[in-house]
Each structure stands twice: as structure tokens, then as C-alpha cells.
Design an enzyme around this catalytic site. Structure first.
Site, PDB file in Angstrom:
ATOM      1  N   LEU A  29       0.838  -1.203   0.000  1.00  0.00           N
ATOM      2  CA  LEU A  29       0.000   0.000   0.000  1.00  0.00           C
ATOM      3  C   LEU A  29       0.871   1.250   0.000  1.00  0.00           C
ATOM      4  O   LEU A  29       0.502   2.267  -0.595  1.00  0.00           O
ATOM      5  CB  LEU A  29      -0.935   0.002   1.210  1.00  0.00           C
ATOM      6  CG  LEU A  29      -1.894   1.195   1.257  1.00  0.00           C
ATOM      7  CD1 LEU A  29      -2.879   1.148   0.089  1.00  0.00           C
ATOM      8  CD2 LEU A  29      -2.648   1.241   2.580  1.00  0.00           C
ATOM      9  N   TYR A  30       2.018   1.182   0.668  1.00  0.00           N
ATOM     10  CA  TYR A  30       2.948   2.314   0.633  1.00  0.00           C
ATOM     11  C   TYR A  30       3.266   2.691  -0.805  1.00  0.00           C
ATOM     12  O   TYR A  30       3.157   3.862  -1.202  1.00  0.00           O
ATOM     13  CB  TYR A  30       4.226   1.946   1.386  1.00  0.00           C
ATOM     14  CG  TYR A  30       5.366   2.903   1.156  1.00  0.00           C
ATOM     15  CD1 TYR A  30       5.282   4.233   1.562  1.00  0.00           C
ATOM     16  CD2 TYR A  30       6.548   2.485   0.541  1.00  0.00           C
ATOM     17  CE1 TYR A  30       6.327   5.118   1.353  1.00  0.00           C
ATOM     18  CE2 TYR A  30       7.600   3.357   0.337  1.00  0.00           C
ATOM     19  CZ  TYR A  30       7.492   4.672   0.738  1.00  0.00           C
ATOM     20  OH  TYR A  30       8.531   5.548   0.524  1.00  0.00           O
ATOM     21  N   ALA A  31       3.649   1.699  -1.617  1.00  0.00           N
ATOM     22  CA  ALA A  31       3.975   1.962  -3.013  1.00  0.00           C
ATOM     23  C   ALA A  31       2.765   2.489  -3.769  1.00  0.00           C
ATOM     24  O   ALA A  31       2.880   3.401  -4.598  1.00  0.00           O
ATOM     25  CB  ALA A  31       4.497   0.689  -3.672  1.00  0.00           C
TER      26      ALA A  31
END
Length: 343
Positions: free
Chosen positions: A151-153
């Protein structure tokens, strides 16, 4: 020049602000001082920055639009460098909402204020993580990056997409730069180098993910700051791509927007990275071999050709030199507390 930098209490923001202040620029720092990691480390960085007469610090959250609006009013920036974000691949699995709030909603606050105040250049910190499941190496900015594995990416790729829309709609010169495993003095405690050095000095095992069969394109902090500083001087101009044989410029065909890797293009095997730390500390690591973690990728590998074409610069600090600089800083700041006499 007048700079507004978000995330100046963070690792990269601190070093970049120090560089710009040293060159005589006026810097306004904006940071929420969140407790994702040790706040005292952020406070110490900020205290050092506040020694400069031409630095002003404003505490606030990106999601608080009124706070961001006030920061822009105070800074009246020529250049905006948006570094603040919720970082960490693995933590995005544990606390996904914080990534939506900071990296998407918070980044929109920056974009909207740039629409209103029209700085000469907006710069956004993205990440090599956006390449996700891409198997082509080295990673080139024009490669497909539509398969994030964390999700960070995904939130960073979403930030890039939002920024492109604002560049197109409102003509805001925008550069999104993708980092590759940055390390060095004053680094984050959640990053591998910090964790490995601390564990080795305390004679405790280090977790080695992917059974040690991973590689990262490590970028020393001074090299990253050099790249950002040089890029700040070359805002994208619509219709004026860089022309060099074999190079694909990422300049958008519909706006002043560009994506640039900031990495040296020299991936280092994880076990070689650990060996380098062992040599610097004069200690042998105790290894806890583990499987690949969700959200991780086996390798990162930057193609720095576009950075070179734009700035004439490619990160080049030798890993042994960079690790030695970090370990010296760590020993000065944290030893002898918790240092084992074993090893």
C-alpha cells in the site's frame, strides 16, 4: 531562493535543509513530528536546523489543510520540496489508514496550495517501491509501474498521478523523484542499517529477510541531496524534452511534469551489505534467516541515465565509505549505551 520543505524533522529533509541553508537559501520546514519512530531523534535534528537564522520551523500535519495553508503563507516559496510522508513498506500492512491520510490526502494539500501560490518548481519524493512487480532491470522511469506490491507503493504512485493532473491542468512545473534505499548519518531507526548496527553492538541476532537473497541499490544521503539540489534547478518545461541518443525522457506530453530516478545503478547483495557492516564494526553478525516479507521485492536497481542527462550527476559514494560514516555517527550518538562487550 525561498524553499518550503515538508518533512524537515525526517532523515532526508534534515540533510537537504542543512545543505540549502549552508548555501544561503531561506528554508521553512514543515513536519508533524509523528511517533512512527523515536520523536527525540526528530527533535534533535530540528534543534540543529533552528541554529540557522534563515530557518523557520512550523509544526503541523499534511492532512490539516489550514496548517499547510499557513505554512505556504509564511514561506512564500519559490521552490516546494515535498518529502513528508508515512514511510515504511511493512508498516503499511499494519496501519494502512495513515498512508491514505498522509500520502494521498496530505499530498493533495500540497498540490492545492501550489495551484494557488504557483511556485517556480514543485518537487515530490516518490520511491523505487512503485516499480513493484516489474521484472525488467535496471528500473527505468518509463517502465510500467502499475503493479505495486504494498500500500505504501500504491499511495506513492497515486501521489505521482495526482501531481501529473495538477501539472497538466494548472501548469505547475513538477518533478517526482524516486529514491533507492537511502542511508547515512541521522538515518531512520526502522531502516536496515540502523537496526543491524544496533543489534550487532548489543550482540543480538539480526533478521535477514528473503533468506539473504535480496539486493538493494543503496544511495548515500549526501548523494541523494546532491541529486535533489541539482534537479531543483531544472524544472520541467512542457515541450522541451531532454534529447540524448538512447534516452527516454519522462517529460509528459501534456504538461510540465517529469519522473526521475535518484540512484546510482549499483545494487548490492544483502549479505555483502552485512559483511560491510561487520568490517566497519569489527564484529560478526548473528543471523536470523527469514522468508521474504509481504510487500518486499527481491531487488531494486536504478537506471540513472535521466538524472545524469538533466544534472550531469550520478550517485557514486562507495558503500564502505557510507556505512563507515553511519557507524561513526551511531557510535558517537548512541554508544556506549547498550553496547555488548562480546564479539
Amino acid at each position: 531562493m525561498r524553499f518550503l520543505i515538508t518533512g524537515t524533522a525526517g532523515f532526508i529533509g534534515y540533510h537537504l535543509a542543512q545543505r540549502l541553508l549552508g548555501e544561503g537559501h531561506v528554508v521553512t520546514g514543515f513536519d508533524a513530528m509523528t511517533d512512527y519512530y523515536d520523536v527525540t531523534l526528530k527533535e534533535r535534528r530540528t534543534a540543529l536546523l533552528e541554529r540557522a537564522e534563515n530557518f523557520r520551523f512550523i509544526k503541523g500535519r499534511l492532512e490539516d489543510f489550514a496548517a499547510v495553508e499557513a505554512a505556504f503563507a509564511e514561506a512564500a516559496p519559490d521552490v516546494v520540496i515535498h518529502l513528508a510522508a508515512q514511510a515504511g513498506v511493512r508498516y503499511s500492512i499494519e496501519a494502512p489508514e495513515t498512508y491514505i491520510d498522509s500520502n494521498l490526502k496530505g499530498s493533495w494539500s500540497i498540490l492545492e496550495m501550489c495551484r494557488r501560490q504557483r511556485p517556480q518548481h514543485l518537487m515530490l519524493a516518490s520511491t523505487s517501491s512503485v516499480y513493484g512487480a516489474n521484472e525488467a532491470i535496471p528500473f527505468r522511469e518509463a517502465d510500467k509501474a502499475d503493479e505495486p506490491v504494498s500500500l505504501y507503493a500504491a499511495t506513492k504512485k497515486g501521489m505521482e498521478a495526482m501531481a501529473h493532473s495538477y501539472a497538466h491542468l494548472y501548469g505547475i512545473p513538477t518533478t517526482a523523484f524516486r529514491f533507492f534505499t537511502v542511508y547515512g548519518p541521522w538515518g531512520r531507526p526502522d531502516m536496515a542499517l540502523f537496526k543491524f548496527v544496533r543489534a550487532m553492538l548489543q550482540d543480538t541476532p539480526i533478521d535477514v529477510y528473503g533468506q539473504g537473497k535480496m539486493a538493494r541499490d543503496f544511495t548515500y544521503i549526501d548523494d541523494l541531496v546532491e541529486g535533489i539540489t541539482r534537479l531543483s534547478e531544472v524544472p520541467p518545461v512542457a515541450g522541451h524534452p531532454v534529447e540524448r541518443p538512447g534516452l527516454v525522457d519522462t517529460l509528459s506530453p501534456i504538461g510540465p511534469y517529469r519522473v526521475v530516478n535518484v540512484g546510482g545503478g549499483q545494487p548490492i547483495a544483502l549479505m555483502d551489505f552485512i559483511s560491510t557492516i561487520e568490517r566497519c564494526l569489527g564484529r560478526e553478525a548473528r543471523l536470523n534467516m527469514m522468508d521474504m516479507q509481504p510487500g518486499d521485492v527481491p531487488q531494486t536497481y536504478a537506471d540513472p541515465a535521466l538524472l545524469d542527462a538533466l544534472t550531469g550527476y550520478v550517485p557514486q559514494t562507495d558503500l564502505a565509505k557510507g556505512v563507515a560514516a553511519f557507524t561513526q555517527w551511531y557510535l558517537e550518538e548512541y554508544a556506549p549505551q547498550g553496547v555488548s562487550q562480546k564479539g
